[in-house]
Design a protein around this motif. Structure first.
Motif, short mmCIF file in Angstrom:
data_model
loop_
_atom_site.label_atom_id
_atom_site.label_comp_id
_atom_site.label_asym_id
_atom_site.label_seq_id
_atom_site.Cartn_x
_atom_site.Cartn_y
_atom_site.Cartn_z
N UNK A 1 -44.03 -68.17 52.21
CA UNK A 1 -43.94 -67.10 53.21
C UNK A 1 -42.62 -66.35 53.15
N UNK A 2 -41.63 -66.91 52.45
CA UNK A 2 -40.34 -66.23 52.33
C UNK A 2 -40.21 -65.43 51.03
N UNK A 3 -41.25 -65.46 50.19
CA UNK A 3 -41.23 -64.72 48.93
C UNK A 3 -42.00 -63.42 49.11
N UNK A 4 -41.36 -62.32 48.76
CA UNK A 4 -41.96 -61.01 48.97
C UNK A 4 -41.87 -60.17 47.70
N UNK A 5 -42.75 -59.20 47.58
CA UNK A 5 -42.67 -58.24 46.49
C UNK A 5 -41.82 -57.07 46.92
N UNK A 6 -40.90 -56.66 46.04
CA UNK A 6 -40.08 -55.49 46.31
C UNK A 6 -40.94 -54.25 46.13
N UNK A 7 -40.93 -53.37 47.10
CA UNK A 7 -41.75 -52.16 47.03
C UNK A 7 -41.21 -51.21 45.96
N UNK A 8 -42.09 -50.45 45.30
CA UNK A 8 -41.64 -49.46 44.33
C UNK A 8 -40.66 -48.46 44.95
N UNK A 9 -39.61 -48.12 44.19
CA UNK A 9 -38.60 -47.19 44.68
C UNK A 9 -37.59 -47.82 45.61
N UNK A 10 -37.61 -49.16 45.75
CA UNK A 10 -36.69 -49.86 46.63
C UNK A 10 -35.71 -50.69 45.82
N UNK A 11 -34.56 -50.95 46.43
CA UNK A 11 -33.53 -51.78 45.78
C UNK A 11 -32.93 -52.71 46.81
N UNK A 12 -32.54 -53.89 46.36
CA UNK A 12 -31.74 -54.82 47.16
C UNK A 12 -30.31 -54.67 46.69
N UNK A 13 -29.41 -54.37 47.62
CA UNK A 13 -28.03 -54.03 47.31
C UNK A 13 -27.08 -55.02 47.97
N UNK A 14 -26.15 -55.55 47.19
CA UNK A 14 -25.09 -56.41 47.72
C UNK A 14 -23.78 -55.75 47.31
N UNK A 15 -23.13 -55.15 48.30
CA UNK A 15 -21.98 -54.30 48.01
C UNK A 15 -21.11 -54.18 49.26
N UNK A 16 -19.80 -54.27 49.06
CA UNK A 16 -18.89 -54.10 50.18
C UNK A 16 -19.09 -55.11 51.29
N UNK A 17 -19.48 -56.35 50.93
CA UNK A 17 -19.68 -57.39 51.93
C UNK A 17 -20.97 -57.27 52.72
N UNK A 18 -21.90 -56.43 52.25
CA UNK A 18 -23.16 -56.23 52.97
C UNK A 18 -24.35 -56.53 52.06
N UNK A 19 -25.40 -57.05 52.66
CA UNK A 19 -26.68 -57.28 51.99
C UNK A 19 -27.70 -56.39 52.68
N UNK A 20 -28.37 -55.54 51.90
CA UNK A 20 -29.35 -54.66 52.51
C UNK A 20 -30.43 -54.29 51.51
N UNK A 21 -31.55 -53.81 52.05
CA UNK A 21 -32.64 -53.28 51.24
C UNK A 21 -32.76 -51.81 51.58
N UNK A 22 -32.79 -50.96 50.56
CA UNK A 22 -32.80 -49.52 50.81
C UNK A 22 -33.70 -48.83 49.79
N UNK A 23 -34.21 -47.69 50.19
CA UNK A 23 -35.03 -46.88 49.29
C UNK A 23 -34.13 -45.89 48.55
#
Length: 542
Positions: free
Chosen positions: A255-277
């Motif tokens: 239940x914790x495994x997900x597919x990343x949507x097309x055109x999306x990225x997971x970003x780890x930068x500047x001390x932040x974790x986020x998902x963005x299009x």
């Protein structure tokens, strides 16, 4: 062997707590008990070889990893080589493997397994690629899954600039160059801006894992979603991989495994974790071959089970079956070609109320070795062994996942008759006829080498008469292919969201269509691939 080859698989891990990265836990449903596991802090790179082993099906030519090591002089450390994951990471030698991983420990890492669709088969083309630089923002490692259809155009564009040079003939180096330029001079683009820039330049399939010397990371999936990409978060431990099985075997809950949507990225930068299009997707074009052949049968891709899709492919084959069977005598059996056709054969046999028996066994220890030689028929004889006790005197429905050149299938049919003593062989293929090359990461042969292409042009539909001609060429008593319309039913996705270009000639990108038109213009007897052709030789595409 006469099988399609995939380009690669990618993996990424990050111990966010060890790097001081904040995670908004309210955005994640981790269950009543919170995280499922306690992953080792600061040693996440240890997981990369394990993840790559679970994706070895995606490439056996080379493997490698890049780890981030804060506080060390070598902030990014690369270990890669030609060979299987076991060979590259010395997993058969416990002491050596432990020493190797000790020298590559870090809170973040990316990994790669490779089969080449472009570039030579040597160590310099093994991934991840690294771009060292004195400025930390320009020092990074990159792992790539896919194929860029306009690679030749982009390469020519780069080389036409003064004082520019590319050392490798691979699309991965082109991507690395584009990312480097985005952070050069005064531009200093953010990772999201870098990805938006790639969106404007790249045509094709591109999943990327990026690791920077300051600890920044992104994993991104192209706007069409041609190749799969999954991710999971457990507390503050993050991982991503081309297939879900690599994450579930690490200990992540389903239940914790997900597919990343097309055109999306997971970003780890500047001390932040986020998902963005980073790009809007006008349509989706998931490669159907991922479900029917490439992916590990235990994986889930875009929330669709690979196993269930293959089982339904067999059920769809059963619906189109026209032979009559005397089910009470055991005279007719269903036999899968190991290994990827097993689920389809099971589904077909169950639907037809026929026994499914393993009349062919695969020698798993015949693989990447010099003793294979270049004779495909001889390779098939070495790789598959018929079991005469199962086959002799039987009518056999031989279920295969796909036919590309047909050399292996002809050799198998011959072996079943000569060594297996079968009475009749009826070939059933859990895929429509492959009539056109792929330009998005599957190393199909040129159009002129494809078995079905010489029977089926754009104006010739598949008919029972044509299937009978094909069966005669294979030496089989009959042949049936899966109808194109059955693919979306089996995978349980709308037909318009799948890339089926190799079976319906409908390419989802402009440069894919351009290369197809070039392939048609080149004719059946031309050597090489349209992908490698000179840029100026392609016809215009509106």
């Amino acid at each position: 062997m006469d099988k399609p080859k995939h380009e690669c698989g990618i993996a990424a891990v990050y111990d966010l707590a060890a790097a001081g990265v904040e995670v908004d836990q309210s955005a994640w449903k981790l269950g009543d008990n919170g995280p499922a596991n306690q992953f080792p802090q600061g040693e996440s790179s240890r997981f990369i070889p394990r993840m790559l082993l679970d994706m070895q099906n995606r490439g056996q030519l080379a493997a490698g990893m890049a780890s981030y090591r804060p506080g060390e002089s070598e902030l990014l450390k690369i270990h890669k080589d030609v060979g299987t994951v076991t060979e590259v990471f010395q997993l058969s030698h416990q002491a050596r493997a432990k020493e190797l991983m000790q020298g590559n420990l870090g809170p973040a890492a990316i990994g790669h397994v490779r089969y080449a669709t472009s570039g030579a088969d040597d160590r310099c083309n093994a991934q991840p690629f690294e771009r060292p630089h004195i400025e930390l923002r320009k020092w990074f490692a990159l792992a790539f899954n896919g194929q860029i259809a306009n690679h030749a155009l982009l390469r020519e564009e780069i080389l036409n600039e003064d004082d520019f040079h590319l050392a490798r003939d691979t699309d991965t180096e082109v991507i690395m160059h584009l990312l480097s330029r985005a952070r050069s001079g005064e531009r200093r683009a953010s990772m999201l801006d870098m990805l938006a820039g790639l969106r404007e330049k790249l045509d094709g399939a591109w999943n990327i894992a990026y690791l920077g010397a300051s600890g920044e990371m992104f994993v991104a999936r192209d706007p069409l979603g041609l190749k799969p990409l999954c991710y999971a978060l457990d507390g503050t431990f993050f991982a991503a991989a081309s297939e879900s099985v690599a994450l579930s075997n690490m200990g992540f809950r389903d239940e914790d495994i997900r597919s990343l949507e097309p055109g999306m990225a997971i970003l780890i930068e500047g001390g932040r974790f986020r998902i963005a299009r980073f790009a809007e997707a006008s349509r989706k074009a998931h490669c159907f071959f991922e479900w029917i052949y490439f992916a590990n049968v235990a994986s889930n891709l875009d929330d669709r089970s690979v196993y269930l899709a293959r089982k339904r492919l067999g059920e769809e084959l059963a619906r189109s079956e026209t032979l009559d069977f005397d089910r009470g005598t055991g005279d007719t059996i269903v036999v899968p070609v190991p290994d990827t056709a097993k689920a389809s054969a099971d589904g077909m046999a169950y639907a037809l109320d026929l026994p499914c028996q393993e009349g062919l066994f695969r020698n798993r220890y015949v693989g990447r070795t010099f003793i294979e030689g270049s004779d495909r028929a001889n390779k098939a004889r070495m790789k598959y062994t018929p079991v005469r006790e199962v086959l002799e005197g039987k009518r056999v429905l031989l279920v295969e996942d796909t036919i590309v050149r047909s050399t292996t299938m002809r050799a198998l049919v011959g072996q079943l008759r000569e060594r297996g003593g079968v009475k009749e062989i009826h070939v059933r293929v859990a895929c429509p006829p492959i009539v056109s090359p792929c330009f998005y990461g599957i190393d199909f042969a040129t159009k002129g080498q494809l078995f079905a292409a010489k029977y089926l042009d754009e104006d010739t539909p598949l008919t029972p008469e044509i299937e009978a001609e094909m069966a005669a060429e294979l030496g089989a008593d009959s042949l049936r292919f899966l109808p194109v319309g059955s693919l979306s039913k089996a995978i349980d996705l709308p037909e318009g969201s799948l890339c089926q270009a190799c079976v319906d000639r409908q390419y989802p990108t402009a440069h894919g269509e351009r290369l197809y038109q070039l392939e048609v213009a080149r004719g059946e007897n031309r050597a090489g691939r349209a992908y490698d052709a000179p840029v100026g030789s392609a016809p215009a595409v509106s």
